[in-house]
Enzyme design. Structure first.
Site, PDB file in Angstrom:
ATOM      1  N   HIS A 156       0.854  -1.186   0.000  1.00  0.00           N
ATOM      2  CA  HIS A 156       0.000   0.000   0.000  1.00  0.00           C
ATOM      3  C   HIS A 156       0.888   1.234   0.000  1.00  0.00           C
ATOM      4  O   HIS A 156       1.927   1.251   0.657  1.00  0.00           O
ATOM      5  CB  HIS A 156      -0.895   0.016   1.242  1.00  0.00           C
ATOM      6  N   CYS A 194      -2.349   5.209  -4.424  1.00  0.00           N
ATOM      7  CA  CYS A 194      -2.997   3.897  -4.502  1.00  0.00           C
ATOM      8  C   CYS A 194      -4.127   3.916  -5.537  1.00  0.00           C
ATOM      9  O   CYS A 194      -4.250   2.998  -6.339  1.00  0.00           O
ATOM     10  CB  CYS A 194      -3.537   3.502  -3.131  1.00  0.00           C
TER      11      CYS A 194
END
Length: 109
Positions: free
Chosen positions: A21, A33
């Site tokens: 992430h 993201c």
């Protein structure tokens, strides 16, 4: 951090993997993201619809993981089109990496 690994054989993309992430912002507001997800999923969808290619796809249950590999049985014309779309995806991901390299890394294997 998002790690993108692009696997190649004979200079052709055979698979790619996204892990991790970016954590560049709060959950649900992470622009890195969101950008990486949009580019990669958009490319996968384009290949499946425009090239009518059945890709091998693995995804993590909680996000943060995507592995896509190409079947070995693609005809040359189809493979050429798939390569063009995935190389376009890679260019877009490299643009994100250039701007946000503290949150994302791309490597080739």
């Amino acid at each position: 951090m998002i790690h993108v690994t692009v696997y190649r054989s004979n200079n052709e993309i055979t698979a790619f993997e996204l892990t991790g992430h970016a954590e560049s912002g709060p959950y649900g507001y992470d622009l890195v993201c969101a950008g990486v997800s949009a580019v990669s999923i958009g490319a996968v969808n384009a290949v499946m619809q425009l090239c009518e290619a059945d890709l091998n796809i693995e995804q993590g249950d909680e996000g943060g993981y995507l592995y896509v590999s190409l079947p070995r049985s693609l005809e040359k014309a189809t493979m050429d089109n798939v390569q063009l779309l995935f190389e376009g995806m890679l260019i877009s991901l490299q643009s994100i990496e250039m701007e946000y390299n503290q949150f994302m890394r791309i490597r080739n294997k």
